[in-house]
Design a protein around this motif. Structure first.
Motif, short mmCIF file in Angstrom:
data_model
loop_
_atom_site.label_atom_id
_atom_site.label_comp_id
_atom_site.label_asym_id
_atom_site.label_seq_id
_atom_site.Cartn_x
_atom_site.Cartn_y
_atom_site.Cartn_z
N THR A 194 2.44 -3.93 -0.21
CA THR A 194 1.11 -3.96 -0.83
C THR A 194 0.39 -2.62 -0.72
N ALA A 195 0.96 -1.67 0.04
CA ALA A 195 0.29 -0.37 0.20
C ALA A 195 0.20 0.36 -1.14
N GLY A 196 1.25 0.29 -1.95
CA GLY A 196 1.22 0.94 -3.26
C GLY A 196 0.20 0.32 -4.19
N VAL A 197 0.10 -1.02 -4.18
CA VAL A 197 -0.88 -1.71 -5.01
C VAL A 197 -2.30 -1.34 -4.56
N TYR A 198 -2.51 -1.30 -3.26
CA TYR A 198 -3.84 -0.96 -2.74
C TYR A 198 -4.23 0.47 -3.12
N LEU A 199 -3.27 1.39 -3.07
CA LEU A 199 -3.56 2.78 -3.49
C LEU A 199 -3.94 2.84 -4.96
N LEU A 200 -3.24 2.08 -5.80
CA LEU A 200 -3.59 2.05 -7.23
C LEU A 200 -4.96 1.43 -7.46
N ILE A 201 -5.31 0.42 -6.66
CA ILE A 201 -6.64 -0.18 -6.80
C ILE A 201 -7.72 0.84 -6.46
N ARG A 202 -7.50 1.62 -5.40
CA ARG A 202 -8.47 2.65 -5.03
C ARG A 202 -8.56 3.75 -6.10
N GLY A 217 -6.71 -2.71 -16.54
CA GLY A 217 -8.06 -2.35 -16.14
C GLY A 217 -8.75 -3.40 -15.30
N LEU A 218 -7.97 -4.33 -14.73
CA LEU A 218 -8.53 -5.44 -13.96
C LEU A 218 -8.19 -5.27 -12.48
N ALA A 219 -8.69 -4.19 -11.88
CA ALA A 219 -8.37 -3.91 -10.48
C ALA A 219 -8.93 -4.99 -9.56
N GLY A 220 -10.09 -5.56 -9.89
CA GLY A 220 -10.65 -6.62 -9.07
C GLY A 220 -9.78 -7.86 -9.03
N LEU A 221 -9.21 -8.23 -10.19
CA LEU A 221 -8.30 -9.38 -10.22
C LEU A 221 -7.01 -9.08 -9.46
N ALA A 222 -6.53 -7.83 -9.55
CA ALA A 222 -5.33 -7.46 -8.81
C ALA A 222 -5.56 -7.59 -7.30
N PHE A 223 -6.74 -7.16 -6.84
CA PHE A 223 -7.06 -7.28 -5.41
C PHE A 223 -7.18 -8.75 -5.00
#
Length: 576
Positions: free
Chosen positions: A228-236, A293-299
């Motif tokens: 999940t580190a890669g996903v979290y970096l993309l969210i940031r 463009g839905l970073a909130g939904l991804a989180f």
């Protein structure tokens, strides 16, 4: 001896206390819309400051709370799973170091300080994958660490490119990055780093290979830490990708990964690898949400997925323990009669993974699918979403048929049952998360309803696809077991689909030969070639000759004086 068997309890209580504290801090920061950034200036280099930065906002606190909660349950579970292990203390310290590395990454808004957690995850994950010291674990660990080194290099190159912006706190610069020049290259490098850490195509081979680690580590890695580190970096970094050209590539790669993992899991017989491929599929869902463009939904999906995926791996560990350390699902069957508690938890996690209404996975996964269907997707991406959703339910019910229901296929008569109260009790906390975690997080993160306008057919499409996938996954496997082996009639397709499109072969044998050959040539030409001649070795020889000359001059040798006089005379004669 007391220390050995109580360390898991002390670690669980400590992390659980911190988890509750960070959860309430997250609620406080969320309601007050507070963001705190702490900078510690370490070195000043020209006009750039190398700082150790920490960011405290509702997102970092909530993710940190979830990581510590899952880690506390996993550490308590490890007390039963790893009981009798000679290196139990070493295992516990490694897991705690792993959790610390993820925590350092979560609260780092700075590309230099983020390396503390990013490289820590890669290093400790290698130590955990090779924990069982055999050849298979060594190969899996090497594949894991080398694949992740690609992302580490991308982060280092990103640090070099961000030097041009005047600092490394990316939260201050992500809004204004363009797609051209160094800023565009910075975006591509961040995406490359996230793809390697989250095992997207073509770096997917290491994720199933990392199953060589102990099952508690797998539960931690595949739920809330390493992948999940890669996903979290993309969210940031998500504000930098708004209206960017890189989103199209990210969408295609994530959807292909989602489809490939779902297809491969339907032909896999290793219990832990099936769950690992389901993680890979859900990572594709998260990154595709970011590319929309839905970073909130991804989180949101990142949090809910962590709850039921950790529970699913812990159930798999109990099953593997009870059936005599087998991981082949064809050697199981009928376990619901002997292990009712574990079967109930496993079914709950599986149904949540499928997006069954009103479980944790439903609130996030269904929302992402509806938002995707409402977006301007082309037909290929829509088809990949459609097929991936059905394949997820298909391999889930296939797993249920082979392991929990069906015929009892154990080769020996053994004592099966939910014997370890310690492992069963540790799963109860995650069971509550898989039940009510989705609705609670939904109320917290999205207090106002999202406006989604879909036709009736598109609205019920995910549910219809799920029902169809369940029927295919369950009924076809009953037919394939009770009748002739149908897979032999489509052998080539089964080989391609079941081997993750030959990615493990490319990443290990062929890829290693090519990369090592290129590296050897570069080593000969560069390190041992021109750079050595004009670099360290050449400079060393020049200094040796110069010091020898100085020594001769200091000895006032008559020969040297005669040679010097002779050279002087020759030069004078040549000039005049």
């Amino acid at each position: 001896m007391w220390w050995k068997f109580s360390m898991h309890l002390v670690s669980m209580l400590t992390l659980l206390g911190f988890s509750l504290f960070f959860f309430f801090m997250s609620l406080s920061f969320l309601m007050g819309e507070v963001v705190v950034v702490v900078d510690w200036n370490m070195i000043t280099l020209n006009s750039s400051n190398i700082v150790m930065s920490l960011i405290f906002d509702w997102m970092s606190f909530m993710f940190l709370s979830l990581v510590l909660f899952i880690s506390s349950m996993v550490l308590y579970y490890s007390g039963g799973y790893m009981e009798g292990d000679l290196n139990f203390n070493r295992f516990m310290f490694l897991v705690l170091l792993f959790v610390f590395s993820m925590s350092a990454l979560i609260v780092s808004p700075n590309l230099i300080s983020i390396l503390l957690g990013w490289d820590g995850l890669g290093l400790v994950s290698y130590a955990l994958v090779i924990y069982y010291q055999n050849e298979k674990s060594a190969n899996a660990g090497m594949l894991t660490v080398l694949s992740n080194r690609v992302g580490d290099v991308a982060i280092l190159l990103s640090i070099a490119l961000m030097y041009d912006l005047g600092g490394w706190n990316f939260i201050y610069y992500v809004m204004g990055l363009s797609d051209i020049g160094a800023e565009g290259a910075l975006k591509w490098l961040v995406i490359l780093a996230a793809m390697t850490k989250s095992a997207q195509i073509p770096f997917s081979a290491w994720l199933p290979a990392a199953m060589a680690a102990p099952t508690p580590v797998s539960a931690l890695v595949h739920s809330s830490t390493l992948v999940t580190a890669g996903v979290y970096l993309l969210i940031r970094f998500s504000p930098a990708f708004i209206c960017s050209k890189v989103l199209g590539v990210l969408m295609l790669v994530s959807c292909l990964t989602m489809f490939m993992a779902g297809l491969g899991a339907n032909f896999e017989y290793d219990l832990k690898k099936i769950i690992a491929l389901s993680t890979l599929s859900q990572l594709g869902v998260m990154i595709s949400a970011i590319s929309l463009g839905l970073a909130g939904l991804a989180f949101f999906h990142l949090l809910t997925h962590a709850l039921f995926k950790a529970l699913l791996f812990m159930c798999a560990g109990v099953v593997i323990h009870n059936v005599g350390e087998y991981q082949d699902i064809r050697m199981m069957g009928g376990l619901c009669y002997f292990m009712p508690s574990t079967s109930m938890f496993m079914n709950l996690a599986n149904l949540s993974l499928c997006g069954t209404p009103f479980l944790a996975g439903f609130y996030s996964k269904d929302l992402i699918l509806e938002a995707a269907f409402m977006s301007s997707l082309n037909f290929i991406i829509f088809l990949l979403y459609f097929l991936s959703t059905g394949l997820t339910v298909s391999y889930t019910f296939r797993l249920i048929y082979y392991s929990l229901t069906g015929n009892f296929n154990l080769g020996v008569v053994g004592s099966l049952g939910d014997n370890s109260n310690l492992m069963v009790n540790s799963m109860k906390g995650l069971c509550m998360g898989a039940l009510v975690g989705g609705c609670v997080l939904s109320w917290l993160i999205f207090p106002e309803p999202l406006m989604i306008c879909l036709s009736l057919s598109m609205k019920i499409l995910p549910l219809l696809v799920s029902v169809a996938g369940a029927l295919i996954g369950y009924l076809l496997n009953i037919l394939s077991v009770t009748s002739k082996l149908n897979s032999l009639f489509m052998y080539k397709f089964v080989v391609v689909a079941g081997s993750m499109w030959f990615m493990p072969f490319i990443s290990t044998f062929k890829g290693t030969l090519i990369s090592l050959g290129v590296g050897l040539n570069m080593f000969k030409v560069s390190d041992k070639g021109w750079s050595e001649y004009y670099g360290g070795q050449g400079f060393f020889e020049l200094m040796v000759d110069f010091s020898s000359g100085l020594q001769l001059m200091s000895e006032s040798s008559i020969k040297l004086l005669m040679k010097s006089f002779f050279v002087f005379v020759v030069i004078v004669m040549f000039i005049f």
